[in-house]
Design a protein around this motif. Structure first.
Motif, PDB file in Angstrom:
ATOM      1  N   MET A   1       0.826 -28.232 -49.090  1.00  0.00           N
ATOM      2  CA  MET A   1       0.393 -27.993 -47.698  1.00  0.00           C
ATOM      3  C   MET A   1      -1.277 -27.678 -47.981  1.00  0.00           C
ATOM      4  SD  MET A   1       3.124 -28.060 -45.972  1.00  0.00           S
ATOM      5  CE  MET A   1       2.791 -27.512 -44.486  1.00  0.00           C
ATOM      6  N   TYR A   2      -1.651 -27.285 -46.791  1.00  0.00           N
ATOM      7  CA  TYR A   2      -3.182 -27.183 -46.804  1.00  0.00           C
ATOM      8  C   TYR A   2      -3.654 -26.007 -47.505  1.00  0.00           C
ATOM      9  CZ  TYR A   2      -7.644 -28.023 -44.011  1.00  0.00           C
ATOM     10  OH  TYR A   2      -8.787 -28.356 -43.836  1.00  0.00           O
ATOM     11  N   PRO A   3      -4.811 -26.147 -48.371  1.00  0.00           N
ATOM     12  CA  PRO A   3      -5.488 -25.126 -49.208  1.00  0.00           C
ATOM     13  C   PRO A   3      -6.113 -24.019 -48.257  1.00  0.00           C
ATOM     14  CG  PRO A   3      -6.735 -26.958 -49.043  1.00  0.00           C
ATOM     15  CD  PRO A   3      -5.482 -27.423 -48.670  1.00  0.00           C
ATOM     16  N   GLN A   4      -5.548 -22.833 -48.207  1.00  0.00           N
ATOM     17  CA  GLN A   4      -6.042 -22.028 -47.167  1.00  0.00           C
ATOM     18  C   GLN A   4      -6.947 -21.124 -47.737  1.00  0.00           C
ATOM     19  OE1 GLN A   4      -4.969 -21.888 -44.205  1.00  0.00           O
ATOM     20  NE2 GLN A   4      -3.319 -23.299 -44.488  1.00  0.00           N
ATOM     21  N   GLU A   5      -7.995 -20.776 -46.939  1.00  0.00           N
ATOM     22  CA  GLU A   5      -9.239 -19.792 -47.468  1.00  0.00           C
ATOM     23  C   GLU A   5      -8.631 -18.210 -47.373  1.00  0.00           C
ATOM     24  OE1 GLU A   5     -12.764 -20.513 -45.390  1.00  0.00           O
ATOM     25  OE2 GLU A   5     -12.015 -22.124 -44.356  1.00  0.00           O
ATOM     26  N   ASN A   6      -8.463 -17.860 -48.749  1.00  0.00           N
ATOM     27  CA  ASN A   6      -7.840 -16.622 -49.012  1.00  0.00           C
ATOM     28  C   ASN A   6      -8.698 -15.427 -48.219  1.00  0.00           C
ATOM     29  OD1 ASN A   6      -5.908 -17.820 -50.695  1.00  0.00           O
ATOM     30  ND2 ASN A   6      -7.083 -17.489 -52.510  1.00  0.00           N
ATOM     31  N   GLY A   7      -7.682 -14.881 -47.360  1.00  0.00           N
ATOM     32  CA  GLY A   7      -8.216 -13.637 -46.828  1.00  0.00           C
ATOM     33  C   GLY A   7      -9.227 -13.622 -45.475  1.00  0.00           C
ATOM     34  N   LYS A   8      -9.509 -14.933 -45.164  1.00  0.00           N
ATOM     35  CA  LYS A   8     -10.250 -15.383 -44.007  1.00  0.00           C
ATOM     36  C   LYS A   8      -9.670 -14.940 -42.744  1.00  0.00           C
ATOM     37  CE  LYS A   8     -13.281 -18.676 -41.832  1.00  0.00           C
ATOM     38  NZ  LYS A   8     -13.721 -20.071 -41.723  1.00  0.00           N
ATOM     39  N   LYS A   9     -10.053 -14.259 -41.820  1.00  0.00           N
ATOM     40  CA  LYS A   9      -9.411 -13.748 -40.710  1.00  0.00           C
ATOM     41  C   LYS A   9     -10.480 -14.178 -39.629  1.00  0.00           C
ATOM     42  CE  LYS A   9      -7.122 -10.023 -42.579  1.00  0.00           C
ATOM     43  NZ  LYS A   9      -6.674  -8.532 -42.839  1.00  0.00           N
ATOM     44  N   VAL A  10      -9.711 -14.791 -38.487  1.00  0.00           N
ATOM     45  CA  VAL A  10     -10.634 -15.404 -37.291  1.00  0.00           C
ATOM     46  C   VAL A  10      -9.946 -14.733 -36.003  1.00  0.00           C
ATOM     47  CG1 VAL A  10     -11.540 -17.549 -38.373  1.00  0.00           C
ATOM     48  CG2 VAL A  10      -9.316 -17.449 -37.506  1.00  0.00           C
ATOM     49  N   LYS A  11     -10.961 -14.883 -34.980  1.00  0.00           N
ATOM     50  CA  LYS A  11     -10.424 -14.304 -33.671  1.00  0.00           C
ATOM     51  C   LYS A  11     -10.044 -15.404 -32.613  1.00  0.00           C
ATOM     52  CE  LYS A  11     -12.329 -10.063 -34.569  1.00  0.00           C
ATOM     53  NZ  LYS A  11     -11.443  -9.037 -34.644  1.00  0.00           N
ATOM     54  N   LEU A  12      -9.013 -15.087 -32.117  1.00  0.00           N
ATOM     55  CA  LEU A  12      -8.351 -15.914 -31.267  1.00  0.00           C
ATOM     56  C   LEU A  12      -8.048 -15.396 -29.722  1.00  0.00           C
ATOM     57  CD1 LEU A  12      -6.224 -18.776 -30.725  1.00  0.00           C
ATOM     58  CD2 LEU A  12      -4.361 -17.103 -31.534  1.00  0.00           C
ATOM     59  N   TYR A  13      -8.478 -16.190 -28.685  1.00  0.00           N
ATOM     60  CA  TYR A  13      -8.117 -15.691 -27.353  1.00  0.00           C
ATOM     61  C   TYR A  13      -6.994 -16.549 -26.924  1.00  0.00           C
ATOM     62  CZ  TYR A  13     -12.942 -13.659 -27.529  1.00  0.00           C
ATOM     63  OH  TYR A  13     -14.037 -12.792 -28.065  1.00  0.00           O
ATOM     64  N   THR A  14      -6.216 -15.636 -26.077  1.00  0.00           N
ATOM     65  CA  THR A  14      -5.117 -16.604 -25.161  1.00  0.00           C
ATOM     66  C   THR A  14      -5.384 -16.209 -23.920  1.00  0.00           C
ATOM     67  OG1 THR A  14      -3.384 -14.767 -25.775  1.00  0.00           O
ATOM     68  CG2 THR A  14      -3.495 -16.706 -27.370  1.00  0.00           C
ATOM     69  N   GLY A  15      -5.153 -17.269 -22.907  1.00  0.00           N
ATOM     70  CA  GLY A  15      -4.894 -16.943 -21.602  1.00  0.00           C
ATOM     71  C   GLY A  15      -3.531 -17.212 -21.015  1.00  0.00           C
ATOM     72  N   SER A  16      -3.210 -16.391 -20.008  1.00  0.00           N
ATOM     73  CA  SER A  16      -1.743 -16.574 -19.508  1.00  0.00           C
ATOM     74  C   SER A  16      -1.621 -16.161 -18.079  1.00  0.00           C
ATOM     75  CB  SER A  16      -0.779 -15.492 -20.354  1.00  0.00           C
ATOM     76  OG  SER A  16      -1.490 -14.147 -20.035  1.00  0.00           O
ATOM     77  N   TYR A  17      -0.598 -16.420 -17.543  1.00  0.00           N
ATOM     78  CA  TYR A  17      -0.095 -16.244 -16.098  1.00  0.00           C
ATOM     79  C   TYR A  17       0.340 -14.878 -15.764  1.00  0.00           C
ATOM     80  CZ  TYR A  17      -0.601 -21.228 -14.957  1.00  0.00           C
ATOM     81  OH  TYR A  17      -1.170 -22.642 -14.978  1.00  0.00           O
ATOM     82  N   ASN A  18      -0.206 -14.124 -14.901  1.00  0.00           N
ATOM     83  CA  ASN A  18       0.190 -12.880 -14.577  1.00  0.00           C
ATOM     84  C   ASN A  18       0.418 -12.748 -13.092  1.00  0.00           C
ATOM     85  OD1 ASN A  18      -2.289 -12.889 -14.628  1.00  0.00           O
ATOM     86  ND2 ASN A  18      -2.578 -10.908 -15.717  1.00  0.00           N
ATOM     87  N   ALA A  19       0.080 -13.477 -12.396  1.00  0.00           N
ATOM     88  CA  ALA A  19       0.048 -13.243 -10.767  1.00  0.00           C
ATOM     89  C   ALA A  19       0.511 -14.785 -10.317  1.00  0.00           C
ATOM     90  CB  ALA A  19      -1.489 -13.491 -10.403  1.00  0.00           C
ATOM     91  N   PRO A  20       1.247 -14.603  -8.832  1.00  0.00           N
ATOM     92  CA  PRO A  20       1.809 -15.802  -8.424  1.00  0.00           C
ATOM     93  C   PRO A  20       0.938 -16.968  -8.014  1.00  0.00           C
ATOM     94  CG  PRO A  20       2.208 -13.703  -7.133  1.00  0.00           C
ATOM     95  CD  PRO A  20       1.363 -13.378  -8.035  1.00  0.00           C
ATOM     96  N   VAL A  21       1.385 -18.095  -8.450  1.00  0.00           N
ATOM     97  CA  VAL A  21       0.656 -19.360  -8.295  1.00  0.00           C
ATOM     98  C   VAL A  21       1.527 -20.566  -8.008  1.00  0.00           C
ATOM     99  CG1 VAL A  21       0.732 -19.966 -10.429  1.00  0.00           C
ATOM    100  CG2 VAL A  21      -1.221 -20.940  -9.209  1.00  0.00           C
TER     101      VAL A  21
END
Length: 378
Positions: A1-21
């Protein structure tokens, strides 16, 4: 599989539904989301860890970063923000830890905004307003906050479209009016996909950063419902998901001639599932341009397609999304992982990705309420 970069940590944002639409079929949806969430993703292990959430952010259904990575912009997919009969656009400063500080929020003057993109120069941000059938253009202040909405394009059914019988072939519920689903910036143009009118079009950005005249447009087969774009790195190939026909349409873009040429359409579903009740959603192209990934909502699969040297697609794999309604997904910065969010089963799935074959293998599943958008930091 893909050769990962050991120990590298990155930030991720997620957006979600929490009100009527109001959804595409007219029903009202209320998700179990937590607004915008910040996660840490470990590239070596394919693990995510929730760091912080901002539940006060309503229906953040699409996120984008400024070109310098210092601002985050989120559409608030609402039908009546502060009595405007439409949704809103929010801007946030990002600190050194990745935490968000609210800067400004403005109405988009169109219902249910569902996509947002930046022009790359730090001058403007664009929203696609699904139920408003419009695209809104916002001028940014010097600090990256929202200054004003300085242009709006509102779509309508043209006389020619009605005269040539296209209207009779549209989906009676999903295409009862224009529905602008994407407004994506690429190489000095903003591209618009209108699910309601079956049109994709692009507008050249002028010196002041606002869209000028329409540079090119094309109507897809009636009833296609174009939704989301992916662009080749060189910008000469355009891939668009056709939600209502479960297809991927491929076009060649000749920028100097301002010309779009049809190349191909392929089904997003395997032959044995083409009569299933399903709808294609998002689309992602790998960084090397060799593979495309799409979400099939209904059959609940991720479709993997190889891209040849001429831009043509051929199927490689269909793999279970491990949930219901795989709407949002993205590739990690290393390209070694695909993260998929299943909106209706409230989970986030990490797939390991083989860079040579493009194929995916499930690794981990996490709880994540009504997530529909994933965005890694730059």
């Amino acid at each position: 599989m893909y050769p990962q970069e050991n120990g590298k940590k990155v930030k991720l944002y997620t957006g979600s539904y929490n009100a009527p639409v109001v959804t595409g079929d007219g029903s009202v949806y209320l998700g179990k989301g937590e607004g915008i969430c910040l996660w840490e993703f470990d590239e070596s292990a394919g693990e995510v860890r929730l760091e912080k959430s901002w539940p006060e952010v309503l229906n953040a259904s699409w996120l984008t970063l400024s070109s310098d990575g210092k601002m985050l912009y989120a559409v608030n997919e609402l039908d009546d923000y502060e009595g405007t009969m439409g949704g809103a656009l929010s801007a946030y400063h990002i600190d050194a830890r990745g935490c968000l500080e609210a800067d400004s929020i403005l109405p988009v003057m169109g219902a249910a905004p569902c996509h947002v993109s930046c022009d790359g120069s730090g001058g403007h941000v664009f929203t696609a307003n699904y139920n408003g059938g419009s695209m809104s253009c916002f001028r940014l202040a010097a600090d990256g906050g929202l200054a004003e909405m300085d242009l709006q394009l509102v779509h309508s059914f043209g006389e020619k479209e009605n005269a040539d019988g296209r209207g009779d072939l549209r989906h009676p519920v999903r295409q009862e009016k224009p529905h602008v689903h994407s407004a994506a910036v690429k190489d000095g143009f903003v591209w618009i996909a209108d699910l309601g009118t079956d049109e994709i079009s692009c507008y050249e950005l002028e010196a002041d950063g606002k869209p000028g005249k329409c540079a090119a447009s094309v109507f897809l087969e009636a009833g296609s419902g174009p939704r989301s774009f992916a662009f080749s790195r060189e910008g000469n190939m355009l891939y668009v998901t056709c939600e209502l026909k479960n297809r991927i349409a491929v076009y060649r873009w000749e920028k100097e001639k301002r010309r779009l040429s049809f190349v191909q359409t392929v089904s997003s579903l395997p032959e044995e599932a083409r009569d299933a009740e399903s709808s294609i959603g998002g689309i992602v192209l790998s960084e090397d341009g060799r593979f495309i990934y799409v979400g099939n909502r209904g059959t609940d699969t991720i479709g993997v397609f190889a891209v040849d040297n001429d831009g043509f697609l051929s199927p490689v794999q269909w793999i279970s999304s491990e949930g219901k309604n795989p709407r949002g997904f993205t590739l990690s910065p290393s390209g070694g992982w695909l993260l998929a969010a299943n909106q209706d089963s409230d989970n986030l799935v990490v797939f390991e990705r083989d860079p040579d074959t493009g194929m995916l293998a499930k690794k981990r599943v996490y709880e994540a309420g009504a997530v529909v958008c994933l965005l890694f930091t730059k």
